[in-house]
Scaffold this motif. Structure first.
Motif, PDB file in Angstrom:
ATOM      1  N   GLU A   1      47.823  13.644  53.075  1.00  0.00           N
ATOM      2  CA  GLU A   1      47.480  13.311  51.687  1.00  0.00           C
ATOM      3  C   GLU A   1      46.403  12.243  51.602  1.00  0.00           C
ATOM      4  OE1 GLU A   1      51.473  13.615  49.209  1.00  0.00           O
ATOM      5  OE2 GLU A   1      51.837  13.046  51.288  1.00  0.00           O
ATOM      6  N   HIS A   2      46.464  11.254  52.471  1.00  0.00           N
ATOM      7  CA  HIS A   2      45.432  10.216  52.460  1.00  0.00           C
ATOM      8  C   HIS A   2      44.072  10.810  52.803  1.00  0.00           C
ATOM      9  CE1 HIS A   2      43.144   6.604  53.302  1.00  0.00           C
ATOM     10  NE2 HIS A   2      42.903   7.079  54.513  1.00  0.00           N
TER      11      HIS A   2
ATOM     12  N   LEU B   1      42.644  12.980  49.939  1.00  0.00           N
ATOM     13  CA  LEU B   1      42.255  12.109  48.833  1.00  0.00           C
ATOM     14  C   LEU B   1      40.985  11.346  49.172  1.00  0.00           C
ATOM     15  CD1 LEU B   1      42.946  10.829  46.066  1.00  0.00           C
ATOM     16  CD2 LEU B   1      44.282   9.111  47.299  1.00  0.00           C
TER      17      LEU B   1
ATOM     18  N   VAL C   1      50.789   2.935  49.204  1.00  0.00           N
ATOM     19  CA  VAL C   1      50.486   3.527  47.904  1.00  0.00           C
ATOM     20  C   VAL C   1      49.335   4.504  48.103  1.00  0.00           C
ATOM     21  CG1 VAL C   1      49.727   3.115  45.537  1.00  0.00           C
ATOM     22  CG2 VAL C   1      51.275   1.483  46.649  1.00  0.00           C
ATOM     23  N   ASP C   2      49.581   5.751  47.736  1.00  0.00           N
ATOM     24  CA  ASP C   2      48.601   6.817  47.988  1.00  0.00           C
ATOM     25  C   ASP C   2      48.158   6.797  49.447  1.00  0.00           C
ATOM     26  OD1 ASP C   2      48.755   7.979  45.504  1.00  0.00           O
ATOM     27  OD2 ASP C   2      47.017   6.926  44.695  1.00  0.00           O
ATOM     28  N   HIS C   3      49.154   6.565  50.345  1.00  0.00           N
ATOM     29  CA  HIS C   3      49.001   6.723  51.789  1.00  0.00           C
ATOM     30  C   HIS C   3      48.133   5.638  52.428  1.00  0.00           C
ATOM     31  CE1 HIS C   3      50.730  10.402  50.461  1.00  0.00           C
ATOM     32  NE2 HIS C   3      49.680  10.632  49.734  1.00  0.00           N
TER      33      HIS C   3
ATOM     34  N   MET D   1      50.753   8.536  41.256  1.00  0.00           N
ATOM     35  CA  MET D   1      50.656   7.845  42.538  1.00  0.00           C
ATOM     36  C   MET D   1      51.848   8.165  43.431  1.00  0.00           C
ATOM     37  SD  MET D   1      49.106   4.045  41.792  1.00  0.00           S
ATOM     38  CE  MET D   1      47.322   3.808  41.699  1.00  0.00           C
ATOM     39  N   THR D   2      51.612   8.095  44.743  1.00  0.00           N
ATOM     40  CA  THR D   2      52.649   8.309  45.747  1.00  0.00           C
ATOM     41  C   THR D   2      52.967   6.982  46.416  1.00  0.00           C
ATOM     42  OG1 THR D   2      51.959  10.588  46.177  1.00  0.00           O
ATOM     43  CG2 THR D   2      53.236   9.496  47.891  1.00  0.00           C
TER      44      THR D   2
ATOM     45  N   LYS E   1      59.574   9.026  50.548  1.00  0.00           N
ATOM     46  CA  LYS E   1      58.362   9.098  49.731  1.00  0.00           C
ATOM     47  C   LYS E   1      58.742   9.344  48.276  1.00  0.00           C
ATOM     48  CE  LYS E   1      55.758  12.816  49.897  1.00  0.00           C
ATOM     49  NZ  LYS E   1      54.828  13.843  50.400  1.00  0.00           N
TER      50      LYS E   1
ATOM     51  N   VAL F   1      57.085   9.994  44.312  1.00  0.00           N
ATOM     52  CA  VAL F   1      55.911  10.290  43.492  1.00  0.00           C
ATOM     53  C   VAL F   1      56.239   9.957  42.044  1.00  0.00           C
ATOM     54  CG1 VAL F   1      54.270  12.032  42.726  1.00  0.00           C
ATOM     55  CG2 VAL F   1      55.160  12.108  45.069  1.00  0.00           C
TER      56      VAL F   1
END
Length: 242
Positions: A33-34, A37, A194-196, A210-211, A219, A221
């Motif tokens: 995911e990071h 993104l 946060v967001d990987h 945000m994750t 994890k 979301v």
């Protein structure tokens, strides 16, 4: 820009240039995911790229340069086993990587009762079909899957939090059932992303979508803001990936 991100961006530009020069699609992935993104944020908006993971809600995605969805080299494989054999995401990932399969050839792993679907890169399909008959000590059968008939993951739960604010420490306290002080210590000890990306600022504010990943807690979301309670606190809908 950390070294891993710079290398990833360089690979993406190489794929774009090669696709343009040879007039054929080029692919990177599967990306976490990071990574996906990061590329979305740093590649030019005009870049001819697409991200796809085999089905609409995929988390791990390939990047395709000059590619349409149908050209992505992704296959869905189905692993079947006895329902009483409680196999989880980590069981499949650990067993497959122990066989020498690289993480970037494996997409989402959707586990259900007696059935798991894994999205994989095309070039490892023959090996998985012919050589894999066990996950850990559990016997499995591997076959092509119907990507339109996916198991509903049983390791995701829908939660509702009531927060005093959208500060990170308030969220972590609610998610991990901790005091704000203990939540702050987790953040300062670099155990929260946060967001990987590791986040150490306890007062950073979160936004919808945000994750938040908390070491040993899973994890989360932040899927939707649901207004305020009668006492003026924020109500937020959350998905928890256990």
């Amino acid at each position: 820009m950390i070294a891993e991100d710079k290398l990833l961006l360089d690979k993406a530009y190489d794929a774009l240039h090669l696709a343009e020069r040879r007039n054929i699609p080029r692919f990177l992935g599967f990306l976490n995911e990071h990574e996906s993104l990061y590329l979305r944020q740093h590649l030019p908006k005009s870049a001819d790229v697409a991200f796809y993971g085999g089905y609409p809600d995929a988390v791990r995605l390939m990047m395709g340069a000059a590619a349409e969805e149908e050209s992505f080299p992704i296959t869905a494989l189905e692993f079947t086993y006895r329902e009483q054999d409680d196999l989880r995401h980590r069981d499949f990932l650990g067993s497959l990587m122990a066989l020498g399969i690289r993480r970037d050839t494996l997409g989402d792993i959707l586990t259900g009762k007696g059935r798991t679907v894994i999205f994989v890169r095309d070039d490892i399909v023959p090996f998985l079909l012919s050589d894999v008959d066990k996950i850990g000590r559990v016997g499995v059968k591997v076959a092509y899957a119907d990507a339109d008939d996916l198991p509903i993951p049983d390791d995701i739960e829908e939660l509702m939090f009531t927060l005093s604010s959208l500060r990170l420490d308030a969220f972590v306290a609610a998610a991990a059932h901790l005091s704000r002080d203990k939540a702050a210590r987790l953040i300062k000890n670099e155990l929260v992303m946060v967001d990987h990306v590791t986040e150490t600022e306890v007062s950073s504010f979160l936004k919808e979508g945000m994750t938040i990943t908390i070491r040993k807690y899973g994890k989360f979301v932040l899927t939707e803001l649901r207004g305020t309670s009668k006492k003026g606190k924020l109500r937020v809908a959350v998905k928890h990936y256990r």
